[in-house]
Design a protein around this motif. Structure first.
Motif, PDB file in Angstrom:
ATOM      1  N   SER A  59      -5.191 -10.389  12.125  1.00  0.00           N
ATOM      2  CA  SER A  59      -4.371  -9.185  11.911  1.00  0.00           C
ATOM      3  C   SER A  59      -3.107  -9.535  11.136  1.00  0.00           C
ATOM      4  N   GLY A  60      -2.480  -8.487  10.612  1.00  0.00           N
ATOM      5  CA  GLY A  60      -1.209  -8.678   9.928  1.00  0.00           C
ATOM      6  C   GLY A  60      -0.147  -9.187  10.884  1.00  0.00           C
ATOM      7  N   THR A  61      -0.174  -8.678  12.084  1.00  0.00           N
ATOM      8  CA  THR A  61       0.805  -9.111  13.078  1.00  0.00           C
ATOM      9  C   THR A  61       0.662 -10.611  13.334  1.00  0.00           C
ATOM     10  N   ASN A  71       2.104 -12.574  10.348  1.00  0.00           N
ATOM     11  CA  ASN A  71       3.567 -12.632  10.385  1.00  0.00           C
ATOM     12  C   ASN A  71       4.052 -13.567  11.489  1.00  0.00           C
ATOM     13  N   HIS A 112       8.694  -3.594   9.930  1.00  0.00           N
ATOM     14  CA  HIS A 112       7.581  -3.657  10.870  1.00  0.00           C
ATOM     15  C   HIS A 112       7.705  -4.895  11.753  1.00  0.00           C
ATOM     16  N   GLU A 165       5.993  -5.202  16.186  1.00  0.00           N
ATOM     17  CA  GLU A 165       5.067  -6.312  16.416  1.00  0.00           C
ATOM     18  C   GLU A 165       5.311  -6.971  17.763  1.00  0.00           C
ATOM     19  N   GLU A 198       9.781  -6.952   3.349  1.00  0.00           N
ATOM     20  CA  GLU A 198       8.575  -6.125   3.517  1.00  0.00           C
ATOM     21  C   GLU A 198       8.367  -5.301   2.249  1.00  0.00           C
ATOM     22  N   ASN A 243       6.830   0.101   4.933  1.00  0.00           N
ATOM     23  CA  ASN A 243       6.146   1.168   5.668  1.00  0.00           C
ATOM     24  C   ASN A 243       7.120   2.274   6.100  1.00  0.00           C
ATOM     25  N   ASP A 263       6.331  -9.899   4.283  1.00  0.00           N
ATOM     26  CA  ASP A 263       5.305  -9.060   4.905  1.00  0.00           C
ATOM     27  C   ASP A 263       4.808  -8.147   3.783  1.00  0.00           C
ATOM     28  N   ALA A 270       1.938  -6.563   3.710  1.00  0.00           N
ATOM     29  CA  ALA A 270       0.773  -5.834   4.236  1.00  0.00           C
ATOM     30  C   ALA A 270       0.185  -4.940   3.143  1.00  0.00           C
ATOM     31  N   ARG A 271       1.089  -4.297   2.363  1.00  0.00           N
ATOM     32  CA  ARG A 271       0.655  -3.386   1.286  1.00  0.00           C
ATOM     33  C   ARG A 271       1.178  -3.858  -0.065  1.00  0.00           C
ATOM     34  N   MET A 294       2.143 -12.635   3.671  1.00  0.00           N
ATOM     35  CA  MET A 294       1.028 -12.094   4.446  1.00  0.00           C
ATOM     36  C   MET A 294       0.612 -10.801   3.776  1.00  0.00           C
ATOM     37  N   CYS A 310      -2.612  -7.557   3.999  1.00  0.00           N
ATOM     38  CA  CYS A 310      -3.690  -7.030   4.842  1.00  0.00           C
ATOM     39  C   CYS A 310      -4.897  -6.622   4.005  1.00  0.00           C
ATOM     40  N   SER A 332      -7.261  -4.934   5.754  1.00  0.00           N
ATOM     41  CA  SER A 332      -7.825  -3.883   6.613  1.00  0.00           C
ATOM     42  C   SER A 332      -7.083  -2.552   6.534  1.00  0.00           C
ATOM     43  N   LYS A 333      -6.190  -2.418   5.529  1.00  0.00           N
ATOM     44  CA  LYS A 333      -5.480  -1.132   5.386  1.00  0.00           C
ATOM     45  C   LYS A 333      -6.116  -0.383   4.210  1.00  0.00           C
ATOM     46  N   SER A 389      -6.366 -10.176   7.808  1.00  0.00           N
ATOM     47  CA  SER A 389      -5.253 -10.315   6.872  1.00  0.00           C
ATOM     48  C   SER A 389      -5.237 -11.752   6.379  1.00  0.00           C
TER      49      SER A 389
HETATM   50  C1  LIG Z   1       4.238  -3.362   6.977  1.00  0.00           C
HETATM   51  C2  LIG Z   1       3.266  -3.824   8.010  1.00  0.00           C
HETATM   52  N1  LIG Z   1       3.260  -5.116   8.364  1.00  0.00           N
HETATM   53  C3  LIG Z   1       2.394  -5.592   9.279  1.00  0.00           C
HETATM   54  C4  LIG Z   1       1.483  -4.770   9.889  1.00  0.00           C
HETATM   55  C5  LIG Z   1       0.588  -5.337  10.949  1.00  0.00           C
HETATM   56  O1  LIG Z   1      -0.754  -5.325  10.634  1.00  0.00           O
HETATM   57  P1  LIG Z   1      -1.865  -5.294  11.810  1.00  0.00           P
HETATM   58  O2  LIG Z   1      -1.942  -3.884  12.274  1.00  0.00           O
HETATM   59  O3  LIG Z   1      -3.096  -5.781  11.113  1.00  0.00           O
HETATM   60  O4  LIG Z   1      -1.403  -6.233  12.885  1.00  0.00           O
HETATM   61  C6  LIG Z   1       1.471  -3.405   9.558  1.00  0.00           C
HETATM   62  C7  LIG Z   1       0.488  -2.495  10.220  1.00  0.00           C
HETATM   63  O5  LIG Z   1       0.518  -1.304  10.090  1.00  0.00           O
HETATM   64  C8  LIG Z   1       2.385  -2.921   8.599  1.00  0.00           C
HETATM   65  O6  LIG Z   1       2.412  -1.623   8.254  1.00  0.00           O
END
Ligand SMILES: Cc1ncc(COP(=O)(O)O)c(C=O)c1O
Length: 344
Positions: free
Chosen positions: A60-62, A65, A86, A91, A138, A142, A171, A173-174, A197, A199, A201-202, A210
């Motif tokens: 996972s992204g979490t 990180n 995030h 987290e 980040e 988000n 981070d 993720a996106r 990091m 993702c 899976s988004k 991730s």
């Molecule tokens: C900016 C950001 N970082 C990290 C994560 C964590 O990813 P995960 O849900 O796979 O743990 C998210 C999840 O929504 C996110 O939006």
């Protein structure tokens, strides 16, 4: 059965047909023993795309990180984070719980912290104070409605980090959303940070996973920390196969998500009670406030749900996220519901 328009998150995306086929056909082995060729292929591909020496597949992204912070820091140290990030808010406190470091949240302009403010907040170790060892960024951000952090801001932050000998973890993720929106290759962003990091899976629609990318010795250590956190996965090639498709086939279509988010934002921003500047919507996340005599936020979300439209409440209002599994009809349906419910 009536279709659901699910705008809660881009994490709700289902794997594509190509992914399901790739899962069935994936060559696999025990990845903890270093035997899974598909995971290795994904890790090599991720490292290459980011221009880093190595990469690690994490569940996972979490976890990505959390592992990064754990590898870059020691106890009695401090980490600079953006106040709405995030990593700091969402987290489950792994900075303190796992890494035992002190987070130092700083304000920002739409997710971009002022590099000189960062410089002022970097602390040297003393009997009273922790040493600052890491800055977390980040991009896209988000909780700032998917804002793209400008490359220039990241460059200036890199200069500050180098001036003080501090690492930067992104981070991302996106990060592909940032790249599609800005036209700047992901490598340009990754070059400015020590680790990234991102993702699968988004918006990229893989079911799980991730990537964490960085220098080889960092990734070697990250692999040990991942194992310690229970993240060693055995025949993970069935999942990694989807990750390869995510990176090779799913990136360019993110533009469709951005276009839909902008269309939604433009249409609803004009309605009574909506607090939103549509010009600020750059990627796939639309966050807006609601101040309407007829509706509280929970009641409004409940009413949308009756119409098979799902969205999530956030601290500043309501969040709609566009992704592969919402289409133009879902946007039309959402706009129509907003018009019916909010107009006088
Ligand atoms: C900016 C950001 N970082 C990290 C994560 C964590 O990813 P995960 O849900 O796979 O743990 C998210 C999840 O929504 C996110 O939006």
């Amino acid at each position: 059965m009536e279709r659901w328009s699910d705008f809660r998150s881009d994490t709700v995306t289902k794997p594509t047909e190509a992914m399901r086929r790739a899962m069935a056909e994936a060559e696999v082995g025990d990845d903890v023993l270093g035997d899974d060729p598909t995971v290795q292929k994904l890790e090599a591909l991720a490292a290459e795309i980011m221009g880093k020496e190595a990469a690690l597949y994490v569940p996972s992204g979490t976890m990505g990180n959390a592992v990064a912070v754990k590898v870059w820091t020691r106890e009695l140290e401090e980490v600079i984070v953006e106040a709405r990030s995030h990593i700091y808010n969402m987290e489950s406190t792994h900075l303190t719980f796992i890494s035992r470091v002190n987070p130092r949240p700083l304000p920002s302009r739409r997710g971009a912290m002022d590099p000189e403010d960062i410089a002022r907040n970097i602390r040297q170790a003393s009997v009273h104070t922790p040493r600052t060892s890491l800055i977390c960024l980040e991009n896209t951000h988000n909780n700032w409605s998917g804002a793209v952090i400008p490359l220039e801001n990241m460059k200036a932050t890199r200069e500050v980090a180098d001036r003080f000998g501090v690492k930067i973890h992104l981070d991302g993720a996106r990060i592909f959303n940032a790249s599609i929106a800005s036209g700047i290759p992901v490598k340009e962003y990754a070059k400015l940070v020590d680790s990234i990091m991102f993702c699968l899976s988004k918006g990229l629609s893989a079911p799980v996973g991730s990537m964490l990318a960085g220098p080889k010795d960092f990734i070697d250590q990250a692999r040990r920390v991942r194992k310690a956190l229970g993240g060693g996965m055995r025949q993970a090639g069935v999942l990694a196969a989807c990750g390869i498709i995510a990176l090779t086939q799913m990136v360019d279509r993110l533009k469709e998500d951005h276009d839909r988010a902008k269309r939604l934002a433009k249409a609803i921003a004009e309605l009574p009670g909506i607090i939103l500047n549509p010009e600020e919507i750059e990627t796939n996340i639309v966050i807006f406030g609601l101040n309407h005599p007829r509706w509280s936020i929970p009641a409004f979300l409940e009413e949308l749900k009756k119409r098979h439209i799902l969205a999530l409440p956030v601290s500043r209002g309501i969040r709609f996220v566009t992704h592969k599994d919402v289409n133009d009809e879902d946007i039309d349906r959402a706009i129509e519901a907003f018009q019916q419910l909010l107009s006088f």
